[in-house]
Design a protein around this motif. Structure first.
Motif, PDB file in Angstrom:
ATOM      1  N   SER A  24       0.709  -1.012  -0.195  1.00  0.00           N
ATOM      2  CA  SER A  24       0.105   0.152  -0.170  1.00  0.00           C
ATOM      3  C   SER A  24       0.805   1.268  -0.154  1.00  0.00           C
ATOM      4  O   SER A  24       0.480   2.219  -0.508  1.00  0.00           O
ATOM      5  CB  SER A  24      -1.095   0.011   1.082  1.00  0.00           C
ATOM      6  OG  SER A  24      -0.531   0.144   2.168  1.00  0.00           O
ATOM      7  N   CYS A  49      -3.362   5.052  -0.134  1.00  0.00           N
ATOM      8  CA  CYS A  49      -3.782   3.545  -0.080  1.00  0.00           C
ATOM      9  C   CYS A  49      -3.383   3.008   1.322  1.00  0.00           C
ATOM     10  O   CYS A  49      -2.072   2.906   1.738  1.00  0.00           O
ATOM     11  CB  CYS A  49      -3.107   2.738  -1.172  1.00  0.00           C
ATOM     12  SG  CYS A  49      -3.830   0.968  -0.951  1.00  0.00           S
ATOM     13  N   TRP A  59      -3.800   0.137   4.708  1.00  0.00           N
ATOM     14  CA  TRP A  59      -4.148  -1.391   4.917  1.00  0.00           C
ATOM     15  C   TRP A  59      -5.080  -1.550   6.025  1.00  0.00           C
ATOM     16  O   TRP A  59      -4.821  -1.076   6.939  1.00  0.00           O
ATOM     17  CB  TRP A  59      -2.868  -2.454   5.119  1.00  0.00           C
ATOM     18  CG  TRP A  59      -3.615  -3.832   5.502  1.00  0.00           C
ATOM     19  CD1 TRP A  59      -3.508  -4.333   6.687  1.00  0.00           C
ATOM     20  CD2 TRP A  59      -3.740  -4.750   4.491  1.00  0.00           C
ATOM     21  NE1 TRP A  59      -3.879  -5.565   6.549  1.00  0.00           N
ATOM     22  CE2 TRP A  59      -3.848  -5.838   5.100  1.00  0.00           C
ATOM     23  CE3 TRP A  59      -3.920  -4.969   3.105  1.00  0.00           C
ATOM     24  CZ2 TRP A  59      -4.316  -7.166   4.863  1.00  0.00           C
ATOM     25  CZ3 TRP A  59      -4.239  -5.984   2.525  1.00  0.00           C
ATOM     26  CH2 TRP A  59      -4.487  -7.221   3.044  1.00  0.00           C
ATOM     27  N   SER A  60      -6.203  -1.879   5.764  1.00  0.00           N
ATOM     28  CA  SER A  60      -7.363  -1.765   6.833  1.00  0.00           C
ATOM     29  C   SER A  60      -7.124  -3.318   7.541  1.00  0.00           C
ATOM     30  O   SER A  60      -7.254  -4.336   7.208  1.00  0.00           O
ATOM     31  CB  SER A  60      -8.720  -1.918   6.303  1.00  0.00           C
ATOM     32  OG  SER A  60      -9.676  -2.301   7.185  1.00  0.00           O
ATOM     33  N   ARG A 118     -10.577  -5.006   8.097  1.00  0.00           N
ATOM     34  CA  ARG A 118     -11.193  -5.631   6.908  1.00  0.00           C
ATOM     35  C   ARG A 118     -10.062  -6.395   6.008  1.00  0.00           C
ATOM     36  O   ARG A 118     -10.343  -7.343   5.247  1.00  0.00           O
ATOM     37  CB  ARG A 118     -11.641  -4.568   5.765  1.00  0.00           C
ATOM     38  CG  ARG A 118     -12.899  -4.058   6.189  1.00  0.00           C
ATOM     39  CD  ARG A 118     -13.432  -3.024   5.343  1.00  0.00           C
ATOM     40  NE  ARG A 118     -13.020  -2.097   4.985  1.00  0.00           N
ATOM     41  CZ  ARG A 118     -12.169  -1.467   4.020  1.00  0.00           C
ATOM     42  NH1 ARG A 118     -11.915  -2.477   2.867  1.00  0.00           N
ATOM     43  NH2 ARG A 118     -11.780  -0.199   3.981  1.00  0.00           N
ATOM     44  N   TYR A 177      -6.595  -3.782   1.319  1.00  0.00           N
ATOM     45  CA  TYR A 177      -6.621  -2.580   0.899  1.00  0.00           C
ATOM     46  C   TYR A 177      -7.588  -1.584   0.992  1.00  0.00           C
ATOM     47  O   TYR A 177      -8.628  -1.874   0.703  1.00  0.00           O
ATOM     48  CB  TYR A 177      -5.929  -2.551  -0.607  1.00  0.00           C
ATOM     49  CG  TYR A 177      -4.487  -3.376  -0.714  1.00  0.00           C
ATOM     50  CD1 TYR A 177      -3.372  -2.911  -0.230  1.00  0.00           C
ATOM     51  CD2 TYR A 177      -4.650  -4.808  -0.990  1.00  0.00           C
ATOM     52  CE1 TYR A 177      -2.441  -3.763  -0.318  1.00  0.00           C
ATOM     53  CE2 TYR A 177      -3.563  -5.627  -1.116  1.00  0.00           C
ATOM     54  CZ  TYR A 177      -2.344  -4.826  -0.416  1.00  0.00           C
ATOM     55  OH  TYR A 177      -1.182  -5.774  -0.623  1.00  0.00           O
ATOM     56  N   TRP A 178      -7.236  -0.499   1.523  1.00  0.00           N
ATOM     57  CA  TRP A 178      -8.240   0.565   1.809  1.00  0.00           C
ATOM     58  C   TRP A 178      -7.682   1.785   1.082  1.00  0.00           C
ATOM     59  O   TRP A 178      -6.845   2.463   1.424  1.00  0.00           O
ATOM     60  CB  TRP A 178      -8.305   0.849   3.005  1.00  0.00           C
ATOM     61  CG  TRP A 178      -8.918   1.810   3.771  1.00  0.00           C
ATOM     62  CD1 TRP A 178      -9.968   2.867   2.941  1.00  0.00           C
ATOM     63  CD2 TRP A 178      -8.863   2.613   5.031  1.00  0.00           C
ATOM     64  NE1 TRP A 178     -10.477   3.478   3.907  1.00  0.00           N
ATOM     65  CE2 TRP A 178      -9.839   3.635   5.067  1.00  0.00           C
ATOM     66  CE3 TRP A 178      -8.072   2.568   6.151  1.00  0.00           C
ATOM     67  CZ2 TRP A 178      -9.930   4.320   6.153  1.00  0.00           C
ATOM     68  CZ3 TRP A 178      -8.162   3.346   7.083  1.00  0.00           C
ATOM     69  CH2 TRP A 178      -9.118   4.331   7.175  1.00  0.00           C
ATOM     70  N   LYS A 205      -8.285   5.170   0.219  1.00  0.00           N
ATOM     71  CA  LYS A 205      -9.130   6.054   0.911  1.00  0.00           C
ATOM     72  C   LYS A 205     -10.176   6.918  -0.360  1.00  0.00           C
ATOM     73  O   LYS A 205      -9.657   7.461  -1.111  1.00  0.00           O
ATOM     74  CB  LYS A 205      -8.089   7.216   1.405  1.00  0.00           C
ATOM     75  CG  LYS A 205      -8.603   8.274   2.478  1.00  0.00           C
ATOM     76  CD  LYS A 205      -9.041   7.744   3.558  1.00  0.00           C
ATOM     77  CE  LYS A 205      -9.931   8.650   4.368  1.00  0.00           C
ATOM     78  NZ  LYS A 205     -10.968   8.238   5.134  1.00  0.00           N
ATOM     79  N   HIS A 216     -14.708   8.279   9.042  1.00  0.00           N
ATOM     80  CA  HIS A 216     -15.796   7.507   8.627  1.00  0.00           C
ATOM     81  C   HIS A 216     -17.101   8.109   9.328  1.00  0.00           C
ATOM     82  O   HIS A 216     -18.409   7.927   8.732  1.00  0.00           O
ATOM     83  CB  HIS A 216     -15.619   5.982   8.986  1.00  0.00           C
ATOM     84  CG  HIS A 216     -15.669   5.756  10.288  1.00  0.00           C
ATOM     85  ND1 HIS A 216     -14.847   6.296  11.395  1.00  0.00           N
ATOM     86  CD2 HIS A 216     -16.812   5.247  11.088  1.00  0.00           C
ATOM     87  CE1 HIS A 216     -15.409   5.661  12.567  1.00  0.00           C
ATOM     88  NE2 HIS A 216     -16.719   5.237  12.452  1.00  0.00           N
TER      89      HIS A 216
END
Lengths: 146, 146
Positions: free
Chosen positions: B57, B68, B70-71, B74, B77-78, B80, B114
């Motif tokens: 990421s 980007c 790392w969640s 979850r 990849y996250w 944003k 969020h």
């Protein structure tokens, strides 16, 4: 005492207040009992460093107004400035939305970094290069002679 | 290719440049392969959030200029803004002195949090109270309908 979760705070409005005692058990320390804490100079807004706190160093920081971290390398309390004289006075302490990170506004005397630089974040990645963006304010040899 | 360590950079002067390829193997990811990354709005200097990156990421962020993470929740990849549309454009990326934390200056579209708030750090600890210091810019129900 009725506990409140960070999740419940999400719907709160600006100015809403809760008893700190009801929230602090909800702080999300990691498997080692630590939480990352960012120190930002309160007036210039420069981010100075990121280090770690455990429950007791957080409590001490809030009680004394002097920032105390937990040193992972030394496995001991790290009262910022204890050796170097370059203390961090707490102005404000905040948690993020899920209670697993801390942001502190501080007043940093001189350098925050053990290299003698004001901030630890002096290595900029610029395309194919890493570039050093600041010089020490004080020679670290002098800083740690105290 | 001759590797350089973060330790060796400590003695460098402002303006010194090194090949990024020679430094990047020295980044200190944790036992889960992650490194904390702080996002700060480049112009207002407000600290928006702290999240985590893995090697890929980080590489994607540097290559694309879009942040980007790392969640951890979850395990994915996250990118944003992928869901919410509230992207983070990278302006600058820095490492700290020991190569185990990242500071990014970003341009954040709308809320970083969020909950719909600009910053995740809206819970201020003030003596015996925790106080909410900002309201959502956008209702999160709207934000995540996209």
């Amino acid at each position: 005492m009725s506990e409140i979760t960070f999740k419940q705070l999400e719907k709160s409005a600006s100015g809403d207040r809760y008893d700190w005692q009801d929230l602090k058990s909800q702080i999300k320390f990691d498997a080692d009992g630590l939480i990352p804490a960012i120190a930002q100079q309160y007036d210039s807004k420069e981010v100075l460093m990121m280090a770690w706190m455990n429950e007791k160093s957080l409590q001490e920081t809030l009680e004394t107004g002097r920032v105390c971290y937990w040193s992972r390398s030394r496995q001991n309390y790290w009262r910022k400035g204890e050796e170097s004289g370059q203390i961090q006075t707490l102005k404000e302490l905040r948690f993020d939305c899920d209670g697993d990170a801390i942001l502190m506004l501080v007043d940093q005397t001189g350098p925050a970094c053990h290299t003698g630089r004001r901030s630890c974040f002096y290595t900029l990645v610029d395309k194919d290069h890493a570039e050093i963006t600041s010089d020490p304010l004080i020679d670290p040899a002098t800083l740690y002679k105290k």
